[in-house]
Motif scaffolding. Structure first.
Motif, mmCIF file in Angstrom:
data_model
loop_
_atom_site.group_PDB
_atom_site.id
_atom_site.type_symbol
_atom_site.label_atom_id
_atom_site.label_comp_id
_atom_site.label_asym_id
_atom_site.label_seq_id
_atom_site.Cartn_x
_atom_site.Cartn_y
_atom_site.Cartn_z
ATOM 1 N N PHE A 57 0.835 -1.191 0.000
ATOM 2 C CA PHE A 57 0.000 0.000 0.000
ATOM 3 C C PHE A 57 0.867 1.237 0.000
ATOM 4 O O PHE A 57 1.873 1.283 0.694
ATOM 5 C CB PHE A 57 -0.857 0.037 1.267
ATOM 6 C CG PHE A 57 -1.528 -1.259 1.549
ATOM 7 C CD1 PHE A 57 -2.738 -1.567 0.964
ATOM 8 C CD2 PHE A 57 -0.905 -2.199 2.360
ATOM 9 C CE1 PHE A 57 -3.336 -2.787 1.196
ATOM 10 C CE2 PHE A 57 -1.496 -3.427 2.595
ATOM 11 C CZ PHE A 57 -2.706 -3.720 2.011
ATOM 12 N N GLU A 58 0.457 2.251 -0.771
ATOM 13 C CA GLU A 58 1.136 3.535 -0.632
ATOM 14 C C GLU A 58 0.400 4.363 0.420
ATOM 15 O O GLU A 58 -0.823 4.486 0.384
ATOM 16 C CB GLU A 58 1.180 4.304 -1.959
ATOM 17 C CG GLU A 58 1.885 5.657 -1.778
ATOM 18 C CD GLU A 58 2.125 6.422 -3.083
ATOM 19 O OE1 GLU A 58 1.723 5.948 -4.159
ATOM 20 O OE2 GLU A 58 2.732 7.513 -2.991
ATOM 21 N N ALA A 59 1.157 4.914 1.345
ATOM 22 C CA ALA A 59 0.593 5.794 2.368
ATOM 23 C C ALA A 59 0.534 7.214 1.824
ATOM 24 O O ALA A 59 1.535 7.730 1.328
ATOM 25 C CB ALA A 59 1.462 5.750 3.623
ATOM 26 N N VAL A 116 6.011 4.638 1.998
ATOM 27 C CA VAL A 116 5.832 5.996 2.515
ATOM 28 C C VAL A 116 6.668 6.980 1.693
ATOM 29 O O VAL A 116 7.840 6.717 1.407
ATOM 30 C CB VAL A 116 6.250 6.052 4.007
ATOM 31 C CG1 VAL A 116 6.118 7.467 4.556
ATOM 32 C CG2 VAL A 116 5.412 5.076 4.831
ATOM 33 N N ASN A 117 6.043 8.090 1.302
ATOM 34 C CA ASN A 117 6.759 9.121 0.532
ATOM 35 C C ASN A 117 7.699 9.917 1.432
ATOM 36 O O ASN A 117 7.322 10.330 2.517
ATOM 37 C CB ASN A 117 5.748 10.092 -0.093
ATOM 38 C CG ASN A 117 4.931 9.435 -1.175
ATOM 39 O OD1 ASN A 117 5.403 9.199 -2.275
ATOM 40 N ND2 ASN A 117 3.680 9.103 -0.848
ATOM 41 N N LEU A 118 8.907 10.129 0.962
ATOM 42 C CA LEU A 118 9.865 10.945 1.719
ATOM 43 C C LEU A 118 10.195 12.215 0.959
ATOM 44 O O LEU A 118 10.378 12.199 -0.255
ATOM 45 C CB LEU A 118 11.171 10.182 1.942
ATOM 46 C CG LEU A 118 11.219 9.113 3.031
ATOM 47 C CD1 LEU A 118 12.675 8.811 3.346
ATOM 48 C CD2 LEU A 118 10.488 9.528 4.290
ATOM 49 N N LEU A 148 10.316 2.991 1.140
ATOM 50 C CA LEU A 148 10.359 4.453 1.086
ATOM 51 C C LEU A 148 10.373 4.908 -0.363
ATOM 52 O O LEU A 148 11.138 4.381 -1.175
ATOM 53 C CB LEU A 148 11.608 4.965 1.818
ATOM 54 C CG LEU A 148 11.695 4.556 3.293
ATOM 55 C CD1 LEU A 148 13.037 4.994 3.883
ATOM 56 C CD2 LEU A 148 10.544 5.149 4.103
ATOM 57 N N GLU A 149 9.518 5.866 -0.682
ATOM 58 C CA GLU A 149 9.463 6.399 -2.048
ATOM 59 C C GLU A 149 10.176 7.737 -2.105
ATOM 60 O O GLU A 149 9.879 8.642 -1.335
ATOM 61 C CB GLU A 149 8.002 6.580 -2.498
ATOM 62 C CG GLU A 149 7.258 5.268 -2.617
ATOM 63 C CD GLU A 149 5.920 5.403 -3.352
ATOM 64 O OE1 GLU A 149 5.596 6.502 -3.847
ATOM 65 O OE2 GLU A 149 5.215 4.385 -3.426
ATOM 66 N N ILE A 150 11.107 7.843 -3.043
ATOM 67 C CA ILE A 150 11.833 9.105 -3.213
ATOM 68 C C ILE A 150 11.828 9.461 -4.692
ATOM 69 O O ILE A 150 11.756 8.577 -5.544
ATOM 70 C CB ILE A 150 13.278 8.981 -2.696
ATOM 71 C CG1 ILE A 150 14.001 7.802 -3.347
ATOM 72 C CG2 ILE A 150 13.292 8.770 -1.194
ATOM 73 C CD1 ILE A 150 15.253 7.382 -2.654
ATOM 74 N N ILE A 178 11.968 4.434 -6.518
ATOM 75 C CA ILE A 178 12.080 5.732 -7.193
ATOM 76 C C ILE A 178 10.706 6.127 -7.730
ATOM 77 O O ILE A 178 10.154 5.455 -8.605
ATOM 78 C CB ILE A 178 13.083 5.689 -8.371
ATOM 79 C CG1 ILE A 178 14.456 5.201 -7.897
ATOM 80 C CG2 ILE A 178 13.187 7.071 -9.018
ATOM 81 C CD1 ILE A 178 15.245 6.194 -7.119
ATOM 82 N N ASP A 179 10.177 7.214 -7.184
ATOM 83 C CA ASP A 179 8.842 7.686 -7.528
ATOM 84 C C ASP A 179 8.893 8.548 -8.790
ATOM 85 O O ASP A 179 9.921 9.140 -9.106
ATOM 86 C CB ASP A 179 8.326 8.526 -6.351
ATOM 87 C CG ASP A 179 6.811 8.612 -6.302
ATOM 88 O OD1 ASP A 179 6.151 8.071 -7.197
ATOM 89 O OD2 ASP A 179 6.306 9.232 -5.351
ATOM 90 N N ASP A 180 7.770 8.628 -9.496
ATOM 91 C CA ASP A 180 7.643 9.476 -10.685
ATOM 92 C C ASP A 180 8.770 9.197 -11.676
ATOM 93 O O ASP A 180 9.282 10.116 -12.336
ATOM 94 C CB ASP A 180 7.670 10.971 -10.305
ATOM 95 C CG ASP A 180 6.598 11.331 -9.283
ATOM 96 O OD1 ASP A 180 5.643 10.554 -9.133
ATOM 97 O OD2 ASP A 180 6.727 12.392 -8.643
ATOM 98 N N LEU A 199 11.025 0.772 -9.286
ATOM 99 C CA LEU A 199 10.769 2.006 -10.016
ATOM 100 C C LEU A 199 9.265 2.176 -10.148
ATOM 101 O O LEU A 199 8.555 1.215 -10.464
ATOM 102 C CB LEU A 199 11.379 1.930 -11.429
ATOM 103 C CG LEU A 199 12.856 1.561 -11.532
ATOM 104 C CD1 LEU A 199 13.262 1.472 -13.007
ATOM 105 C CD2 LEU A 199 13.716 2.604 -10.806
ATOM 106 N N LYS A 200 8.792 3.386 -9.905
ATOM 107 C CA LYS A 200 7.378 3.655 -10.139
ATOM 108 C C LYS A 200 7.235 4.491 -11.396
ATOM 109 O O LYS A 200 7.690 5.640 -11.453
ATOM 110 C CB LYS A 200 6.765 4.400 -8.951
ATOM 111 C CG LYS A 200 6.676 3.534 -7.717
ATOM 112 C CD LYS A 200 5.873 4.211 -6.625
ATOM 113 C CE LYS A 200 4.376 4.032 -6.859
ATOM 114 N NZ LYS A 200 3.615 4.535 -5.679
ATOM 115 N N ILE A 201 6.622 3.894 -12.407
ATOM 116 C CA ILE A 201 6.434 4.610 -13.678
ATOM 117 C C ILE A 201 5.388 5.688 -13.482
ATOM 118 O O ILE A 201 4.268 5.413 -13.055
ATOM 119 C CB ILE A 201 5.979 3.646 -14.795
ATOM 120 C CG1 ILE A 201 7.017 2.535 -14.975
ATOM 121 C CG2 ILE A 201 5.734 4.399 -16.087
ATOM 122 C CD1 ILE A 201 6.643 1.537 -16.057
HETATM 123 CA CA CA Z 1 4.560 8.331 -4.236
#
Ligand code: CA
Ligand code: C2E
Ligand code: CA
Ligand code: CA
Length: 279
Positions: A57-59, A116-118, A148-150, A178-180, A199-201
């Motif tokens: 899950f993404e918070a 969790v987004n940082l 952790l998403e960065i 790696i976000d975005d 990696l998040k596309i």
């Molecule tokens: Ca994110």
């Protein structure tokens, strides 16, 4: 007219005053909300297409404001970042997310993770690894239950400061995502230096994948590269079944988006998972 601190002059307009006072107000209220611990954390499922299972899950933080209603993180995260309040806000989100995933996993056969987004500022905090370590112990969580998403632009701007911190986080067994991905203007070489797991596309590539052949090429190229580098790849912002089919063809196995579920409060999460997995 007033100097803005650099070498230019700007004229205040009534609109700017309204804007500035709104920001000041928002900052005061942000401090109050932190004091009251009134931020909520909502969760959006990430689905493994092959297993037909929710794996994590993404918070996503939510601010339910007494007068303004739900204030978007797009509005207050940049302000929190600017004022330094993001460190405290980030701690509150991490604590809530760890507490919730620990509880949630007791109701599931296989433990899921919370991502969790940082913010950039948090990745300059040398105490972050110790803080995370303590958090895992406190909630008796396996390190793989936290991700952790960065964003890549964050990393490029402060690689020297953040790299040692990221390596210590990796040593704890916490995964980095790696976000975005694809929206920054960085070179790919940093993928070699970084202890990255997935990696998040970015949604901007997923959005038009049904009509734009270039986007299909980009998504399948990222997926192929990720596979060769032994990284997971998550497609974000998936809204339609047609997109899902194309992502499947591109070997993108993890997806997140309104098609399966929007972010939901913790109380609705089990219901969302059950619905997704019984489809
Ligand atoms: Ca994110
Ligand atoms: P993000 O990390 O890229 O998060 C994904 C955003 O896309 C979320 O917006 C989510 O609600 C939205 N989304 C998910 N699925 C879909 C879909 O199918 N279609 C569309 N159109 N949108 C979708 P949200 O919750 O408003 O968050 C916005 C941004 O705020 C996030 O972008 C992230 O950068 C930031 N943010 C949110 N929570 C936190 C937090 O706890 N800490 C930090 N530092 N940043 C946060
Ligand atoms: Ca994203
Ligand atoms: Ca985004």
């Amino acid at each position: 007219a007033k100097s803005d601190g650099r070498n230019t002059w700007q004229f205040y307009t009534p609109e700017m005053n309204v804007h500035a006072s709104r920001l000041l107000e928002l900052e005061t209220e942000l401090r109050e909300a932190l004091q009251d611990r009134s931020f909520e954390v909502w969760y959006q499922p990430q689905v493994d297409l092959q297993q037909k299972r929710v794996v994590g899950f993404e918070a996503l933080v939510r601010w339910r404001h007494a007068q303004r209603g739900m204030v978007s993180p797009a509005e207050f995260i940049p302000l929190a970042e600017e004022t330094g309040l993001i460190v405290e806000l980030g701690h509150q989100v991490l604590e809530q997310a760890c507490r919730d995933i620990a509880v949630f996993n007791t109701s599931r056969n296989q433990p899921g993770y919370v991502a969790v987004n940082l913010s950039p500022r948090q990745l300059k905090d040398e105490q972050l690894p110790d803080y995370l370590d303590a958090l895992l112990s406190q909630h008796q969580l396996l390190p793989r239950c936290l991700e952790l998403e960065i964003t890549e632009s964050t990393l490029m701007d402060q690689m020297d400061q953040s790299l040692p911190i990221l390596h210590r986080i990796e040593q704890l067994g916490i995964a980095l995502s790696i976000d975005d991905f694809g929206t920054g203007y960085s070179s790919l070489s940093y993928l070699k230096q970084l202890p990255v797991h997935s990696l998040k596309i970015d949604r901007s590539f997923v959005q038009d994948v049904t009509t734009d052949r270039d986007d299909v090429a980009i998504v399948s190229a990222i997926s192929a590269m990720a596979a060769k580098l032994n990284l997971d790849v998550v497609a974000e912002g998936v809204e339609q079944v047609e997109q899902l089919q194309i992502l499947r063809d591109c070997n993108c196995n993890l997806v997140q988006g309104y098609y399966f579920s929007p972010p939901v409060p913790f109380e609705k999460l089990l219901e969302a998972c059950n619905r997704i997995e019984s489809e």
